[in-house]
Design a protein around this motif. Structure first.
Motif, mmCIF file in Angstrom:
data_model
loop_
_atom_site.group_PDB
_atom_site.id
_atom_site.type_symbol
_atom_site.label_atom_id
_atom_site.label_comp_id
_atom_site.label_asym_id
_atom_site.label_seq_id
_atom_site.Cartn_x
_atom_site.Cartn_y
_atom_site.Cartn_z
ATOM 1 N N TYR A 237 -1.525 12.514 -11.394
ATOM 2 C CA TYR A 237 -2.989 12.255 -11.217
ATOM 3 C C TYR A 237 -3.733 13.334 -10.219
ATOM 4 C CZ TYR A 237 -1.362 7.778 -12.718
ATOM 5 O OH TYR A 237 -0.994 6.889 -13.234
ATOM 6 N N GLY A 238 -3.246 14.508 -10.088
ATOM 7 C CA GLY A 238 -3.467 15.494 -9.058
ATOM 8 C C GLY A 238 -4.973 15.866 -9.256
ATOM 9 N N ASP A 239 -5.350 15.967 -10.171
ATOM 10 C CA ASP A 239 -6.904 16.647 -10.740
ATOM 11 C C ASP A 239 -7.860 15.528 -10.591
ATOM 12 O OD1 ASP A 239 -5.543 18.996 -10.745
ATOM 13 O OD2 ASP A 239 -5.617 19.169 -12.971
ATOM 14 N N VAL A 240 -7.470 14.276 -10.343
ATOM 15 C CA VAL A 240 -8.438 13.360 -10.339
ATOM 16 C C VAL A 240 -8.936 13.145 -8.982
ATOM 17 C CG1 VAL A 240 -8.941 10.825 -10.963
ATOM 18 C CG2 VAL A 240 -7.418 12.277 -12.539
ATOM 19 N N LEU A 241 -10.209 13.328 -8.768
ATOM 20 C CA LEU A 241 -10.679 13.365 -7.179
ATOM 21 C C LEU A 241 -10.754 11.845 -6.882
ATOM 22 C CD1 LEU A 241 -11.983 14.678 -4.975
ATOM 23 C CD2 LEU A 241 -14.250 14.062 -6.267
ATOM 24 N N PHE A 242 -10.994 10.951 -7.731
ATOM 25 C CA PHE A 242 -11.136 9.491 -7.192
ATOM 26 C C PHE A 242 -9.639 9.070 -6.600
ATOM 27 C CE2 PHE A 242 -10.090 5.027 -8.268
ATOM 28 C CZ PHE A 242 -10.903 4.391 -7.230
ATOM 29 N N LEU B 189 0.642 -1.165 0.011
ATOM 30 C CA LEU B 189 0.102 -0.007 -0.150
ATOM 31 C C LEU B 189 0.785 1.320 -0.075
ATOM 32 C CD1 LEU B 189 -2.922 -1.052 2.489
ATOM 33 C CD2 LEU B 189 -2.908 -0.599 -0.157
ATOM 34 N N TYR B 190 1.912 1.189 0.851
ATOM 35 C CA TYR B 190 3.037 2.473 0.708
ATOM 36 C C TYR B 190 3.316 2.557 -0.900
ATOM 37 C CZ TYR B 190 7.578 4.397 0.212
ATOM 38 O OH TYR B 190 8.717 5.258 -0.113
ATOM 39 N N LYS C 26 -5.803 8.972 -0.030
ATOM 40 C CA LYS C 26 -6.086 9.143 1.417
ATOM 41 C C LYS C 26 -6.841 7.931 2.202
ATOM 42 C CE LYS C 26 -6.678 13.957 1.069
ATOM 43 N NZ LYS C 26 -5.736 14.573 1.687
ATOM 44 N N VAL C 27 -7.422 7.195 1.473
ATOM 45 C CA VAL C 27 -7.873 6.202 2.005
ATOM 46 C C VAL C 27 -6.837 4.918 2.306
ATOM 47 C CG1 VAL C 27 -10.022 3.980 1.929
ATOM 48 C CG2 VAL C 27 -10.650 6.471 1.576
ATOM 49 N N TYR D 38 -3.896 5.399 2.343
ATOM 50 C CA TYR D 38 -2.805 5.675 3.250
ATOM 51 C C TYR D 38 -3.275 5.866 4.719
ATOM 52 C CZ TYR D 38 0.282 8.692 6.210
ATOM 53 O OH TYR D 38 0.973 9.255 7.006
ATOM 54 N N ALA D 39 -4.668 5.928 4.880
ATOM 55 C CA ALA D 39 -5.068 5.702 6.254
ATOM 56 C C ALA D 39 -5.183 4.254 6.781
ATOM 57 C CB ALA D 39 -6.464 6.336 6.166
ATOM 58 N N THR D 40 -5.385 3.443 5.923
ATOM 59 C CA THR D 40 -5.353 2.007 6.142
ATOM 60 C C THR D 40 -3.975 1.550 6.486
ATOM 61 O OG1 THR D 40 -7.381 1.864 4.713
ATOM 62 C CG2 THR D 40 -6.107 -0.269 5.200
ATOM 63 N N TYR D 41 -3.163 1.604 5.628
ATOM 64 C CA TYR D 41 -1.742 1.146 6.058
ATOM 65 C C TYR D 41 -0.951 1.768 6.863
ATOM 66 C CZ TYR D 41 1.774 4.374 3.542
ATOM 67 O OH TYR D 41 2.469 5.472 3.367
ATOM 68 N N SER D 42 -1.142 3.162 6.987
ATOM 69 C CA SER D 42 -0.708 3.793 8.321
ATOM 70 C C SER D 42 -1.362 3.477 9.617
ATOM 71 C CB SER D 42 -1.080 5.359 8.201
ATOM 72 O OG SER D 42 -0.535 6.120 9.203
ATOM 73 N N PHE D 43 -2.385 3.151 9.670
ATOM 74 C CA PHE D 43 -3.141 2.515 10.950
ATOM 75 C C PHE D 43 -2.324 1.153 11.263
ATOM 76 C CE2 PHE D 43 -6.059 -0.482 12.951
ATOM 77 C CZ PHE D 43 -6.240 0.006 14.000
ATOM 78 N N ILE D 44 -2.320 0.201 10.125
ATOM 79 C CA ILE D 44 -1.699 -1.118 10.274
ATOM 80 C C ILE D 44 -0.434 -0.893 10.611
ATOM 81 C CG2 ILE D 44 -1.187 -3.383 9.426
ATOM 82 C CD1 ILE D 44 -3.773 -2.654 7.473
#
Length: 157
Positions: A20-25, A8-9, A31-32, A34-40
């Motif tokens: 891909y800076g302008d692609v919202l998805f 994930l990193y 962010k999702v 990063y939050a997942t692997y950061s928590f793990i």
């Protein structure tokens, strides 16, 4: 679990460095993920591994990610070995009013409990011993870094 964190990193870093800076998805996915692997990483290993750090694909963590802290602007080259409880951290430079990060070149061996802080530049084929601290130093190629000799301080009763 370690493979999931590192995968994930790498995915987050790839997407972050891509165009891909302008692609919202993509921004939401980063962010999702990063939050997942950061928590793990934090919950299971006590590690901090930001996707903005540049870490080569063949960096080895022999004792997993236990206690490893890497600042977001750090650069780690090919073939490095990083043991447990290593800090590769940033430092605020008051002269330039900016944050500075270490650059670690290729085939560097970093032993347990070592700290590399600030504008440190570690060149190729360097061995950093256990418990060493390198702050804002330029370590030449092929060097060995060891800490000062331990001394015993006897308290008087």
């Amino acid at each position: 679990m370690e493979r999931l964190v590192i995968s994930l990193y790498r995915l987050c870093g790839f997407l972050h460095r891509g165009d891909y800076g302008d692609v919202l998805f993509v921004r939401v996915f980063i962010k999702v993920a990063y939050a997942t692997y950061s928590f793990i990483a934090n919950a299971y290993f006590g590690a901090y591994l930001p996707y903005k750090a540049i870490i080569s694909d063949d960096v080895i963590f022999p004792h997993s990610l236990f206690g490893v802290f890497i600042s977001e602007g750090s650069i780690i080259g090919d073939g490095c070995t990083i043991y447990h409880h290593v800090t590769i951290g940033s430092k605020y430079d008051h002269k330039t009013n900016s944050t500075v990060y270490p650059v670690i070149k290729n085939k560097v061996f970093i032993s347990a409990n070592a700290c590399i802080i600030g504008r440190a530049s570690i060149h190729d084929n360097v061995f950093i011993g256990a418990g060493c601290t390198v702050v804002d130093e330029n370590v030449p190629e092929g060097s060995t870094v060891v800490s000062a000799k331990n001394r015993v301080i006897v308290s008087e009763k």
